[in-house]
Design a protein around this motif. Structure first.
Motif, short mmCIF file in Angstrom:
data_model
loop_
_atom_site.label_atom_id
_atom_site.label_comp_id
_atom_site.label_asym_id
_atom_site.label_seq_id
_atom_site.Cartn_x
_atom_site.Cartn_y
_atom_site.Cartn_z
N ALA A 423 -19.76 -38.41 38.40
CA ALA A 423 -19.22 -39.32 37.38
C ALA A 423 -17.82 -39.79 37.75
CB ALA A 423 -19.20 -38.63 36.02
N ALA A 424 -16.99 -38.90 38.26
CA ALA A 424 -15.64 -39.27 38.67
C ALA A 424 -15.67 -40.20 39.86
CB ALA A 424 -14.83 -38.01 38.99
N ARG A 425 -16.60 -39.96 40.79
CA ARG A 425 -16.71 -40.82 41.97
C ARG A 425 -17.12 -42.23 41.58
NH1 ARG A 425 -20.09 -43.23 44.95
NH2 ARG A 425 -21.85 -42.52 43.67
N ASP A 433 -10.54 -39.11 37.06
CA ASP A 433 -10.51 -38.08 38.11
C ASP A 433 -9.76 -36.84 37.64
OD1 ASP A 433 -11.08 -37.50 41.03
OD2 ASP A 433 -8.91 -37.20 40.97
N GLU A 434 -8.63 -37.05 36.95
CA GLU A 434 -7.87 -35.91 36.42
C GLU A 434 -8.68 -35.15 35.38
OE1 GLU A 434 -3.81 -35.10 33.81
OE2 GLU A 434 -4.08 -37.02 34.83
N ALA A 435 -9.37 -35.87 34.50
CA ALA A 435 -10.20 -35.21 33.49
C ALA A 435 -11.32 -34.41 34.15
CB ALA A 435 -10.77 -36.24 32.53
N ALA A 436 -11.92 -34.98 35.20
CA ALA A 436 -13.01 -34.29 35.89
C ALA A 436 -12.52 -32.98 36.51
CB ALA A 436 -13.59 -35.21 36.96
N HIS A 437 -11.39 -33.03 37.19
CA HIS A 437 -10.89 -31.80 37.82
C HIS A 437 -10.46 -30.77 36.79
CE1 HIS A 437 -10.87 -34.29 41.47
NE2 HIS A 437 -10.89 -33.14 42.12
N ARG A 438 -9.99 -31.22 35.63
CA ARG A 438 -9.65 -30.28 34.55
C ARG A 438 -10.90 -29.54 34.09
NH1 ARG A 438 -7.21 -33.76 31.34
NH2 ARG A 438 -9.04 -34.30 30.09
N CYS A 439 -12.00 -30.26 33.96
CA CYS A 439 -13.25 -29.62 33.54
C CYS A 439 -13.80 -28.70 34.63
CB CYS A 439 -14.28 -30.68 33.18
SG CYS A 439 -13.90 -31.59 31.66
N LEU A 440 -13.67 -29.13 35.87
CA LEU A 440 -14.16 -28.30 36.98
C LEU A 440 -13.43 -26.97 37.02
CD1 LEU A 440 -14.52 -30.94 39.85
CD2 LEU A 440 -16.32 -29.94 38.42
N ARG A 441 -12.11 -27.01 36.83
CA ARG A 441 -11.35 -25.76 36.83
C ARG A 441 -11.82 -24.85 35.70
NH1 ARG A 441 -7.10 -29.41 37.92
NH2 ARG A 441 -6.48 -29.39 35.71
N GLY A 442 -12.06 -25.44 34.53
CA GLY A 442 -12.51 -24.62 33.40
C GLY A 442 -13.88 -24.01 33.64
N LEU A 443 -14.79 -24.76 34.25
CA LEU A 443 -16.12 -24.22 34.53
C LEU A 443 -16.07 -23.12 35.57
CD1 LEU A 443 -18.20 -27.54 34.62
CD2 LEU A 443 -18.37 -25.72 32.90
N ILE A 444 -15.23 -23.31 36.55
CA ILE A 444 -15.18 -22.34 37.65
C ILE A 444 -14.50 -21.05 37.21
CG2 ILE A 444 -14.15 -21.90 39.92
CD1 ILE A 444 -14.63 -24.91 40.49
N ASP A 445 -13.41 -21.16 36.43
CA ASP A 445 -12.72 -19.93 36.02
C ASP A 445 -13.28 -19.34 34.73
OD1 ASP A 445 -11.62 -21.36 33.88
OD2 ASP A 445 -9.73 -21.73 34.89
N GLY A 446 -14.30 -19.98 34.17
CA GLY A 446 -14.99 -19.41 33.01
C GLY A 446 -14.36 -19.71 31.67
N THR A 447 -13.31 -20.52 31.61
CA THR A 447 -12.69 -20.84 30.31
C THR A 447 -13.41 -21.98 29.60
OG1 THR A 447 -11.14 -22.34 31.43
CG2 THR A 447 -10.43 -20.05 31.08
#
Length: 739
Positions: A423-425, A433-447
């Motif tokens: 979606a970001a691409r 792009d910033e919103a996408a990476h914010r969500c990716l960090r949350g999914l990866i670290d479990g928050t």
């Protein structure tokens, strides 16, 4: 009302008697009857009394009681008659009111207020109760119809005071059969031919408000000028609401049977379709076809009785009087008519007012995502050349991407990560792009959970500024000033520390707007030539507002003033931000600065509540400065916007109003109050300039089919003008389609 005692009826009867000449000593000229032997009903006087009455239904009941009492006294042989007998018009109106259920105990009539719209001059019984049964509503409409029929009949007859009951009933029937004849005259009131979307909607709304019909006209409409179509859904008169007597050649006045009422209602309802079609086509040369659906909505059912498409060619084929045979005319337009050819029955509705042909979905494309360029006089009217520069929602792009993204999300973290990256691409904007990476960090670290709705929310508003601002809002609601202030400062520190939303060398100004009307007023009256306006997150303005409120409440005036000043800079059209700044300036001892800020707010404001509160704050400042007349004028201007002083109870200024009134010698006249304000340099809000901007912009946005913008502008116009025609335009905009 059914429980009204005799003394109550007598009092109301005497009140009604003031509207008629009932004293035999007044003579023939006062009585006005053919032989001076009956009283004369002043129908317009009755209308005025109903509008002034706090209980119009009780006043009408008093009228009926008075008419009956005088009629009965006259009928008694050898009786001493203290007043003239009622005229035929009075007795007929009383009978129609009784037939409409005025005196029936059940269902109980709701509270109503009587108004008289200026365009039609008829009476409108506005129901005040929030909830009312269908049968009670029918009774109100029947009573309203009885009154309006009396008004129309008195206009149709040369000497209504001398008319017999038979002549009155025949006149009623002529009025009902001739409603289509007014289409051309009403269309002529529009003036120049209506061409664009705004003009066509204005012409139709003006026409609906101007029509003079015995039964209330409730018609919803949509327009698509590009397609050449207008569509109406009109509420029909149910047979049960039709009058209970009729004139029949050779028989005179007879009770109307159920079949007679059904046929008469069908005839009238068919004429409504022809009336609306003729009105729209006469006033709007851009239209080639009018769709009309006639419906009846009861407490339990929705039924359509005709669904027709009437074009110019059909009206021409029907000849100069298409209403000569209204049911046959509807049949030619595709309506299903009973085999007897004299009545209507329920059919399938052939269209809805939400059909895409009437309501193209692109009308609601968010301005923030548009690449359209404006042309003609629209850039001047809207204050910009690009539709993008009408935007108010900083999160619009993220919201649109997130809406599409949720369709590809599931319960697998790996799949969700891939969907977010894709979606970001596809979008390619830094914001997304910033919103996408914010969500990716949350999914990866479990928050952040693998829940589509949670991911969508985090994508749109999951940044630290918005998150901390929400926490501060909660603390403020819990009256934790220290906690709310600390969280607001924490939210603002990174962005203000880095100067994220400070103006750049390219002339960018960062701003926040409460709606599209504010944005247009800013574009037209505030923005500097060549300025580029970028949008800040709404949380940024809210955080500064919370911080200012907390600091002011804790006595930290200088800090509160800094936050309030920043909020007013970022939201120049926000009355709340401006009034908060004025309050902080006053607390800091700068009364002159506070007056200047409120003056600025009033020069741009268009919301009645904001205008009223601004005048109240100005009244307090004027009073403290010893300018008593200016304080009184400000207070009076405030009450014109806010209504009764009780509505603003609790504001500090209310405590001083009694002193203002006593010191200024009482109420100022409206013109005198305005002159005082002008002399004091205080704007008369809403200013003519702001009103003109809103009107020009509403028209331009409607013609450009920017309905997000057009609806907000038209709603602002309605709040200022309270004009029925403008309300009709607002109601003609369809709701935003589901996406």
């Amino acid at each position: 009302m059914a429980d009204m005692d005799e003394s109550g009826r007598g009092r109301l009867g005497r009140l009604f008697a003031a509207l008629v000449s009932t004293d035999p000593d007044d003579g023939a000229e006062a009585a006005g009857g053919a032989d001076g032997n009956t009283s004369v009903l002043d129908v317009d006087g009755l209308a005025d009394a109903l509008m002034a009455s706090p209980d119009p239904m009780a006043l009408l009941a008093g009228m009926v009681a008075d008419v009956r009492a005088r009629a009965e006294a006259t009928a008694l042989p050898g009786a001493d008659v203290p007043a003239l007998p009622p005229s035929a018009l009075e007795t007929h109106l009383a009978a129609r009111l009784v037939g409409a259920g005025l005196l029936e105990p059940e269902p109980e009539l709701p509270s109503v207020r009587v108004v008289r719209p200026r365009l039609s001059g008829l009476l409108y019984l506005r129901i005040e109760d929030e909830r009312v049964s269908y049968l009670a509503k029918l009774r109100v409409l029947g009573i309203e119809a009885a009154l309006n029929s009396a008004l129309l009949v008195t206009r149709a007859l040369e000497r209504p005071a001398d008319a017999t009951v038979e002549e009155l009933v025949r006149a009623e029937q002529r009025v009902a059969r001739s409603i289509v004849a007014q289409a051309g005259e009403v269309a002529g009131r529009v003036g120049a031919p209506a061409l664009g979307e705004w003009e066509v909607r204005h012409a139709i709304s003006l026409g609906i408000e101007s029509l003079r019909l015995p039964y209330r006209l409730t018609a919803r409409f949509r327009v698509n000028v590009a397609r050449g179509v207008a569509a109406f859904e009109v509420d029909l008169v149910p047979p049960s609401a039709w009058v209970d007597t009729a004139f029949v050649d050779g028989l005179g006045i007879v009770p109307a049977t159920a079949e007679m009422r059904r046929r008469a209602a069908s005839d009238y309802n068919a004429r409504l379709a022809l009336l609306l079609a003729e009105l729209a086509l006469d006033a709007c040369p851009q239209l080639s076809e009018v769709w009309v659906a006639g419906v009846v909505d009861t407490a339990t059912d929705h039924a359509c009785y005709y669904s027709v498409r009437i074009g110019r060619a059909l009206l021409e084929r029907l000849g100069p009087d298409p209403a000569a045979s209204p049911l046959a005319a509807l049949g030619a337009a595709g309506a299903e008519i009973d085999a007897d050819g004299v009545s209507l029955h329920p059919v399938r509705q052939g269209f809805t007012l939400d059909d895409e042909e009437l309501c193209p979905p692109q009308r609601y494309e968010p301005p923030e995502l548009s690449d359209r360029v404006l042309f003609g006089d629209r850039p001047r009217a809207l204050g910009c050349e690009r539709v993008l520069d009408l935007g108010v929602d900083e999160a619009a792009r993220r919201r649109a991407v997130a809406r599409e993204l949720t369709r590809d999300l599931g319960t697998s973290t790996a799949d969700n990560v891939a969907a977010i990256l894709e979606a970001a691409r596809r979008d390619g904007s830094p914001d997304v792009d910033e919103a996408a990476h914010r969500c990716l960090r949350g999914l990866i670290d479990g928050t952040l959970d693998d829940d589509p709705l949670a991911i969508e929310e985090a994508f749109v508003a999951g940044d630290d500024l918005t998150r901390l601002c929400a926490l501060a809002r909660g603390r403020l609601a819990a009256r934790d000033l220290d906690g709310a202030g600390r969280l607001a400062e924490e939210a603002l520190l990174p962005v203000d520390g880095l100067g994220t939303y400070e103006g750049g060398s390219d002339g960018t100004r960062w701003a926040s707007f409460d709606g599209y009307a504010d944005r247009v007023v800013y574009n037209r009256l505030v923005a500097r030539p060549g300025e580029r306006c970028a949008l800040v997150p709404s949380a940024y303005l809210e955080a500064h507002t919370i911080a200012a409120a907390c600091d002011l409440a804790r006595g930290r005036v200088e800090s509160a003033l800094a936050h309030a000043r920043r909020a007013a800079q970022v939201a120049p059209l926000s009355a709340q931000a401006g009034l908060n700044l004025a309050q902080c300036l006053e607390a800091a001892g700068d009364a002159e600065g506070a007056e200047g800020e409120i003056t600025r707010v009033l020069s741009l404001a268009h919301d009645p509540e904001s205008i009223g509160i601004a005048y109240l704050q100005m009244a307090q400042l004027q009073w403290q400065a010893g300018r008593v007349l200016a304080a009184q004028a400000c207070y009076q201007r405030a009450t014109r916007q806010l209504g009764a002083p009780a509505l603003v109870a609790g504001l500090a200024v209310v405590a001083l109003i009694g002193h203002v009134g006593a010191s200024s010698g009482g109420q100022l006249g409206p013109e005198q109050a305005d002159s005082v304000l002008v002399a004091a340099g205080i704007p008369l809000a809403p200013t003519e300039e702001v009103g003109a901007v809103l009107l020009e912009a509403a028209r331009a946005a409607t013609d450009a089919e920017l309905f997000c913008v057009a609806r907000d502008l038209t709603r602002a116009l309605c709040s200022l003008t309270r004009d029925d025609v403008t309300y009709g335009i607002l109601r003609s905009f369809e709701d935003e389609p589901d996406r």
